[in-house]
Design a protein around this motif. Structure first.
Motif, short mmCIF file in Angstrom:
data_model
loop_
_atom_site.label_atom_id
_atom_site.label_comp_id
_atom_site.label_asym_id
_atom_site.label_seq_id
_atom_site.Cartn_x
_atom_site.Cartn_y
_atom_site.Cartn_z
N SER A 51 53.40 -0.92 46.76
CA SER A 51 54.06 -2.14 47.23
C SER A 51 54.98 -1.83 48.39
CB SER A 51 54.88 -2.75 46.09
OG SER A 51 56.02 -1.95 45.85
N GLU A 52 55.63 -2.90 48.90
CA GLU A 52 56.62 -2.69 49.96
C GLU A 52 57.80 -1.88 49.42
OE1 GLU A 52 59.08 -6.15 50.94
OE2 GLU A 52 57.89 -7.29 49.47
N TYR A 53 57.98 -1.89 48.10
CA TYR A 53 59.02 -1.08 47.46
C TYR A 53 58.40 0.20 46.88
CZ TYR A 53 61.62 -5.48 47.59
OH TYR A 53 62.25 -6.64 47.98
N ARG A 54 57.61 0.88 47.67
CA ARG A 54 56.97 2.10 47.17
C ARG A 54 58.03 3.11 46.77
NH1 ARG A 54 54.93 7.02 48.87
NH2 ARG A 54 52.99 7.66 47.83
N PHE A 55 57.98 3.51 45.50
CA PHE A 55 59.05 4.32 44.92
C PHE A 55 58.43 5.45 44.09
CE2 PHE A 55 62.67 4.97 41.93
CZ PHE A 55 63.71 5.08 42.86
N PRO A 56 57.95 6.52 44.75
CA PRO A 56 57.18 7.58 44.06
C PRO A 56 58.05 8.58 43.31
CG PRO A 56 57.39 8.12 46.38
CD PRO A 56 58.07 6.79 46.20
N TYR A 57 58.83 8.07 42.38
CA TYR A 57 59.74 8.93 41.61
C TYR A 57 59.56 8.62 40.12
CZ TYR A 57 61.64 9.30 46.30
OH TYR A 57 61.79 9.49 47.65
N PRO A 58 58.51 9.18 39.51
CA PRO A 58 58.15 8.81 38.13
C PRO A 58 59.22 9.13 37.09
CG PRO A 58 56.87 10.71 38.88
CD PRO A 58 57.57 10.15 40.08
N LEU A 59 59.99 10.21 37.29
CA LEU A 59 61.02 10.55 36.31
C LEU A 59 62.14 9.51 36.31
CD1 LEU A 59 61.34 14.42 36.77
CD2 LEU A 59 60.22 13.19 34.91
N PHE A 60 62.58 9.11 37.50
CA PHE A 60 63.64 8.11 37.60
C PHE A 60 63.16 6.76 37.06
CE2 PHE A 60 66.13 4.79 39.58
CZ PHE A 60 67.44 5.28 39.50
N VAL A 61 61.92 6.40 37.39
CA VAL A 61 61.36 5.14 36.90
C VAL A 61 61.32 5.14 35.37
CG1 VAL A 61 59.25 3.75 36.77
CG2 VAL A 61 60.01 4.64 38.97
N THR A 62 60.90 6.27 34.79
CA THR A 62 60.84 6.37 33.33
C THR A 62 62.23 6.23 32.72
OG1 THR A 62 58.93 7.87 33.49
CG2 THR A 62 60.15 7.85 31.40
N LEU A 63 63.22 6.90 33.31
CA LEU A 63 64.59 6.83 32.80
C LEU A 63 65.14 5.41 32.89
CD1 LEU A 63 67.17 8.18 31.74
CD2 LEU A 63 67.78 8.71 34.11
N PHE A 64 64.92 4.75 34.00
CA PHE A 64 65.43 3.38 34.19
C PHE A 64 64.81 2.45 33.16
CE2 PHE A 64 65.42 -0.87 36.00
CZ PHE A 64 66.72 -1.00 36.46
N GLN A 65 63.53 2.59 32.91
CA GLN A 65 62.86 1.72 31.94
C GLN A 65 63.34 1.97 30.52
OE1 GLN A 65 58.70 2.36 32.78
NE2 GLN A 65 58.75 1.16 34.66
N LEU A 66 63.67 3.22 30.21
CA LEU A 66 64.24 3.53 28.90
C LEU A 66 65.62 2.89 28.73
CD1 LEU A 66 63.26 7.30 28.53
CD2 LEU A 66 62.51 5.44 27.05
N VAL A 67 66.41 2.90 29.79
CA VAL A 67 67.74 2.27 29.74
C VAL A 67 67.60 0.76 29.52
CG1 VAL A 67 69.82 1.74 31.08
CG2 VAL A 67 68.87 4.05 31.12
N VAL A 68 66.66 0.14 30.24
CA VAL A 68 66.41 -1.30 30.05
C VAL A 68 65.99 -1.58 28.61
CG1 VAL A 68 64.92 -3.23 30.69
CG2 VAL A 68 65.82 -1.73 32.46
N ALA A 69 65.11 -0.74 28.07
CA ALA A 69 64.65 -0.92 26.69
C ALA A 69 65.80 -0.79 25.70
CB ALA A 69 63.57 0.11 26.36
N LEU A 70 66.70 0.17 25.93
CA LEU A 70 67.84 0.36 25.02
C LEU A 70 68.77 -0.85 25.06
CD1 LEU A 70 69.34 2.17 23.05
CD2 LEU A 70 70.51 3.22 24.99
N VAL A 71 69.04 -1.37 26.25
CA VAL A 71 69.90 -2.55 26.38
C VAL A 71 69.29 -3.72 25.62
CG1 VAL A 71 70.77 -4.28 28.01
CG2 VAL A 71 70.92 -1.85 28.58
#
Length: 331
Positions: A51-71
């Motif tokens: 996408s226009e927000y290409r963000f090739p950082y799988p570890l950070f993406v995984t961590l962010f999604q875990l934080v969202v899940a915990l909230v």
């Protein structure tokens, strides 16, 4: 958070069902599962490489999604005290003694999610199912070596079809990536291990999958945070990513995290309101639709050999699910 198989976060305990539910309720439960599961795959692919927000950082993406899940877990647990809609989610808890016992599961979980996102970043969505299809093979292997449980000849045959599809599909893949293939195999290993460890760990939390999810998500965040910090992803993000102040990017990241969390609820509802056979067919059909949608949206080039490999992988997975369902009905 991604799919395991490609989108199953936790296996759920057996539920007692009424004899029959309204067809509208059954269809709604299946549709909810499909939307949540497909959304995670395509949203993660969009963020990581498309996408226009290409963000090739799988570890950070995984961590962010875990934080969202915990909230969302904490909020749902709080709402569960007041609303029947959220009553299945218990209040948040974290006991250190319990956490120590669950920590090995969380190590497997972190590796599963991180390798899954890395695989999705490096391969086409059409090949994604093939790259991760060996979870059935490793499940059979670990079930025998760790649990000393044998697998039937019919299930072994279905597994052989999947393995054949893996090799045929890999050989025929146009945009082949060794990194993506190895990440997919690694993810398959930890998907299989995760299922085994969950079975061993659920008894610690009285077979409550939501309590286990509380602990597992929290411990995973604790484990993954230093890895993200020392991996170099954070410093690279600061230097290379120009859209960190764009709310659209963070909205997309948050929506993906919410979709990952919703998979748990969707699985719960699909199992509760459908039969085991319907659940099996739904999962296999969803994988087929996922591949077809990827062909349409991403215009991935597919050779005849690649397409045959994808077919064998999907057919073998469906056959394995059917065989296991029949075997369970006989017990």
């Amino acid at each position: 958070m991604s799919e395991a198989k490609d989108d199953k976060i936790l296996p759920l305990p057996a539920l007692h069902r009424p004899v029959q539910h309204p067809m509208s309720l059954i269809i709604s439960a299946i549709a909810f599962y499909w939307v949540a599961s497909l959304s995670v795959v395509f949203l993660n692919k969009t963020i990581l490489s498309g996408s226009e927000y290409r963000f090739p950082y799988p570890l950070f993406v995984t961590l962010f999604q875990l934080v969202v899940a915990l909230v969302l877990l904490v909020i749902s647990g709080h709402l569960g005290k007041r609303s029947r809609t959220f009553s299945m989610v218990p209040p948040f808890e974290f006991d250190l003694d319990v956490a120590r016992k669950i920590a090995p599961l969380s190590v497997v979980y972190v590796l599963m999610l991180a390798l899954n996102n890395l695989c999705l970043q490096l391969v086409e969505v059409t090949f994604y199912q093939v790259a991760r299809s060996l979870s059935i093979f490793f499940n059979i292997l670990f079930t025998w070596t760790m649990l000393r449980q044998r697998t039937s000849g019919s299930a072994m045959f279905a597994c052989a079809v999947v393995v054949l599809g893996f090799f045929v599909g890999s050989y025929g893949e146009t945009n082949f990536s060794w990194g993506g293939l190895l990440a997919g195999v690694g993810s398959s290993i930890f998907v299989a291990l995760y299922g085994i460890y969950v079975k061993k760990t659920l008894s610690i939390v009285e077979n409550n999958q939501w309590r286990l999810l509380h602990y597992n998500t929290t411990i995973s965040i604790i484990l993954l945070t230093p890895i993200v910090l020392f991996s170099g992803e954070v410093s690279e993000i600061r230097q290379e990513v120009y859209f960190l102040s764009d709310m659209g990017f963070w909205l997309l990241m948050t929506i993906t995290g919410v979709a990952g969390f919703l998979i748990n609820t969707a699985m719960f509802l699909q199992i509760k309101y459908t039969t085991a056979l319907t659940n099996t067919i739904s999962g296999t059909a969803k994988s087929c639709v996922q591949t077809l949608l990827a062909m349409v949206f991403y215009q991935n080039p597919i050779t005849a050999m690649n397409g045959f490999g994808i077919f064998l992988s999907l057919f073998g997975s469906g056959l394995y699910s059917w065989v296991r369902y029949v075997e369970m009905q006989r017990k």
